[in-house]
Each structure stands twice: as structure tokens, then as C-alpha cells.
Design an enzyme around this catalytic site. Structure first.
Site, PDB file in Angstrom:
ATOM      1  N   GLN A  80       0.813  -1.219   0.000  1.00 52.42           N
ATOM      2  CA  GLN A  80       0.000   0.000   0.000  1.00 52.42           C
ATOM      3  C   GLN A  80       0.849   1.272   0.000  1.00 52.42           C
ATOM      4  OE1 GLN A  80      -2.915   0.573  -0.817  1.00 52.42           O
ATOM      5  NE2 GLN A  80      -3.545  -1.566  -0.934  1.00 52.42           N
ATOM      6  N   SER A  81       2.107   1.155  -0.358  1.00 51.60           N
ATOM      7  CA  SER A  81       3.009   2.304  -0.315  1.00 51.60           C
ATOM      8  C   SER A  81       2.586   3.437  -1.249  1.00 51.60           C
ATOM      9  CB  SER A  81       4.414   1.839  -0.696  1.00 51.60           C
ATOM     10  OG  SER A  81       5.250   2.953  -0.940  1.00 51.60           O
ATOM     11  N   ASN A  82       2.477   4.632  -0.676  1.00 54.20           N
ATOM     12  CA  ASN A  82       2.270   5.829  -1.492  1.00 54.20           C
ATOM     13  C   ASN A  82       3.512   6.104  -2.329  1.00 54.20           C
ATOM     14  OD1 ASN A  82      -0.332   6.771  -0.376  1.00 54.20           O
ATOM     15  ND2 ASN A  82       0.837   7.000   1.515  1.00 54.20           N
ATOM     16  N   VAL A  84       5.838   4.034  -3.576  1.00 46.58           N
ATOM     17  CA  VAL A  84       6.000   3.162  -4.749  1.00 46.58           C
ATOM     18  C   VAL A  84       5.040   3.611  -5.852  1.00 46.58           C
ATOM     19  CG1 VAL A  84       5.786   0.805  -5.605  1.00 46.58           C
ATOM     20  CG2 VAL A  84       6.877   1.229  -3.390  1.00 46.58           C
TER      21      VAL A  84
END
Ligand SMILES: *Cc1c(COP(=O)(O)O)cnc(C)c1O
Length: 335
Positions: A80-82, A84
Site C-alpha cells: 500500500q506504499s504511497n 511506490v
């Protein structure tokens, strides 16, 4: 000091963000919290690739990747990385390939940032290890593997927490200082959510170089307070040196608060959810459960305990992260 004197114009960057981002007063939220005069710096509205704080640092990192004639950006984190997602958008925009290295295994559902990163065409890999730190070695290994296959990878550490990534928030400090002059705001403190530390470090470096009398107070959302303090100090110092200055940051200038992570990084807390509801219902502003909701919950608690005085002025940095609102069925948001 001008942007020229700060030395920032000498460092190449690619324009991605819509700047300056707005700064808005939040009087109803301040009244509900019982906080000092409160302004929100809307870095959720940096625009490019769903926005958020990471776009500013990517402007410098992408320019460096292009200068090195890289053909592939490589970074990683949790699915869920913003960061990436934002990096994958930057890669697409520049015509580069993107490899996303995620901790854990394939998520059961394709939602939120993970959905967006897939939509952006990233080559996605998993470390198989749920520990997000497993990504750090995997980013380097992926870069080595690509290099031996004749590609030109540009590895970026988690969150873009590198010297170049940090420069985005040195520039943001300058932008904010200009807005404060224009709007006649004299902030006592900037408050933000801190994860991989580049944002707080850049702001602190900028505030010190510009000799602004502002405290920069981070609420950690993942790492232990002591680790955050030493990372912020090291990154801020490195940014100052990269810009050609010799000023030293004192350890007591690095203000980091703990106590609002709850069960873990990315896991919603009742206090964070309450803060998300308040910001939505008082101001029409969406916070996120992983970063800004927890930081706002921390700010609220610190107002209650008298850490922020009623006669002060605080600027809360909204760092983005809204795609996390679209993960799961959202029962945690229901009242
Ligand atoms: C990454 C991130 C942060 C934290 O910034 P760092 O520079 O990693 O400390 C805060 N908010 C959001 C929404 C983020 O994506």
C-alpha cells in the site's frame, strides 16, 4: 535568503508537482480539537500521480536518474506504499521502466495504492517476508540483477529517504516561508507525520538555513522515536552539506513524538479514525489512516496536554495518502 542563495537552483529537478500547494486555515477543526490557530499546508494536493509529499523529492531523484541515463527506477515498501505508487507514476511520465519490490506476498485484493501501481505498469516483485525492512536488501539485489542483465537501474531507498529526496522539503520550507509572509502568518510549529524521515529532515534543514523561528515536530507512524531522531538529524545534515552550507543541526532541534502508532504501521487506530472523521466533517479534508490521521491524533492529544499553547500558531502538513481510504471494506471508518 532566495532560492538561488539556498543553492537549490543548481540541482537539477524535473517539474512534476503543482506548486505552490495551498495553505488553508482550519478554524472549525481547531475549535473541535481545542488547538491553537491552525493552518493546513495541502501537500496532498501536489497533484501529480495522486499527489502527496513524495512528489517533491521525486523531482530531484528523477532528474538524477535521467542524468545517469538510467532506464529503470527500482524502489519498494509494503503493497500500500504511497511512495511506490508515486515513483511508478514518475517512471511512466519519464518513459522509464519501474520495478516495485514489495514486502510479503501477493495481497488477496487489488486495492488502493497497489491497484494504482499495477495500473501504472510496474514490474512487481515480493520478498516473501512480511517485514518491510526485507525490502531494503531486495532493492539492492534487484538493481544488481538488472545491471548484470545489461539494464541501467536507479535504486531508490524506501520512502525516497536519501539526500536528493530530502531536498524537496528544503524547497517546501522556502515555499511555506513565502506563503507565511504573504498571508501574515507567524507559525510557532510545523506538525507532520514521519515515516522514513526525509520530509521532516528536509523541512528542518530548510527552516534552519532560512533561520526561521519554527519548531518542526514529527509524530512517528512506524519507527521508534530514537531511530527517527537519528535518521532525521543525519538526513537534515546531509541535505545542508549537499547544498554547500556548513550549519550544524543540534540534536535538540529534532523533535519527534511517539505513542500514536497503535498496533503497528498501517493499522488504523481509534484515535486516528476519530481525527480522520473530525477533519472530514469540520473542514471537508480527507486524512489517511496510516500517516496523517495518526499525526492529527497526536496533535490533538498534545493540545489536550498543553504542549501547544492556545496563543500559538501551528501549521499541519497534510502529506497525502488518501488512496489508503479505499482499501478493505472500510468498516473501521464507520461510526
Ligand atoms: C511517506 C509519507 C509520509 C512520511 O514521509 P517520510 O518522508 O517518509 O517521513 C507521511 N505521509 C504520507 C501520506 C506518506 O506517504
Amino acid at each position: 535568503m532566495s532560492l538561488d542563495e539556498l543553492g537549490l537552483r543548481n540541482i537539477p529537478h524535473v517539474l512534476l508537482a503543482s506548486l505552490p500547494t495551498p495553505i488553508m486555515e482550519a478554524p472549525r477543526l481547531a475549535a473541535a480539537i481545542g488547538s491553537p490557530r491552525l493552518w493546513i499546508k495541502r501537500d496532498d494536493l501536489t497533484g501529480f500521480g495522486f499527489g502527496g509529499n513524495k512528489i517533491r523529492g521525486l523531482e530531484f531523484l528523477l532528474a538524477d536518474a535521467l542524468a545517469q541515463e538510467a532506464d529503470t527506477l527500482v524502489t519498494g515498501a509494503g503493497p500500500q506504499s504511497n511512495y511506490v505508487r508515486a515513483t511508478a507514476a514518475a517512471a511512466a511520465h519519464a518513459g522509464l521502466n519501474m520495478v516495485a519490490v514489495y514486502s510479503g506476498t501477493t495481497p488477496p485484493q487489488v486495492q488502493g495504492n497497489y491497484r494504482l501501481t499495477r495500473l501504472l505498469g510496474a514490474d512487481i516483485r515480493f520478498t516473501g517476508n512480511p517485514d518491510r525492512a526485507s525490502v531494503d536488501g531486495a532493492i539492492e539485489e534487484t538493481a544488481l540483477e538488472l545491471r548484470s542483465a545489461g539494464r541501467r537501474p536507479y535504486p531508490i531507498p524506501r520512502g525516497g529517504a536519501s539526500v536528493l529526496g530530502t531536498l524537496g522539503y528544503v524547497q517546501a520550507a522556502y515555499e511555506l516561508a513565502t506563503q507565511c509572509v504573504n498571508k501574515d502568518i507567524s507559525p510557532d510549529a510545523l506538525v507532520l507525520a514521519t515515516g522514513s524521515c526525509g520530509t521532516q529532515a528536509g523541512l528542518l534543514a530548510g527552516v534552519r538555513l532560512l533561520r526561521l523561528p519554527w519548531r518542526v515536530e514529527g509524530f512517528t507512524v512506524s519507527r521508534p522515536v530514537d531511530e527517527v531522531k537519528s535518521r532525521v538529524l543525519a538526513l537534515a545534515q546531509a541535505a545542508i552539506e549537499r547544498l554547500g552550507f556548513t550549519r550544524t543541526i543540534a540534536p535538540q532541534d529534532v523533535i519527534v513524538h511517539g505513542g500514536f502508532i497503535g498496533p503497528g504501521y498501517g493499522v488504523p487506530t481509534p484515535e486516528g479514525t476519530q481525527a480522520i472523521r473530525l477533519a472530514a466533517r469540520c473542514e471537508g479534508i480527507f486524512l489517511d489512516p496510516t500517516y496523517t490521521g495518526k499525526a492529527m491524533a497526536g496533535f490533538l492529544a498534545y493540545c489536550n496536554r498543553g504542549h501547544f499553547r492556545r496563543d500559538e500558531t501551528v501549521i499541519f502538513l497534510h502529506t497525502g495518502g488518501e488512496p489508503a481510504l479505499f482499501v478493505g471494506e472500510g468498516s473501521w471508518l464507520n461510526e
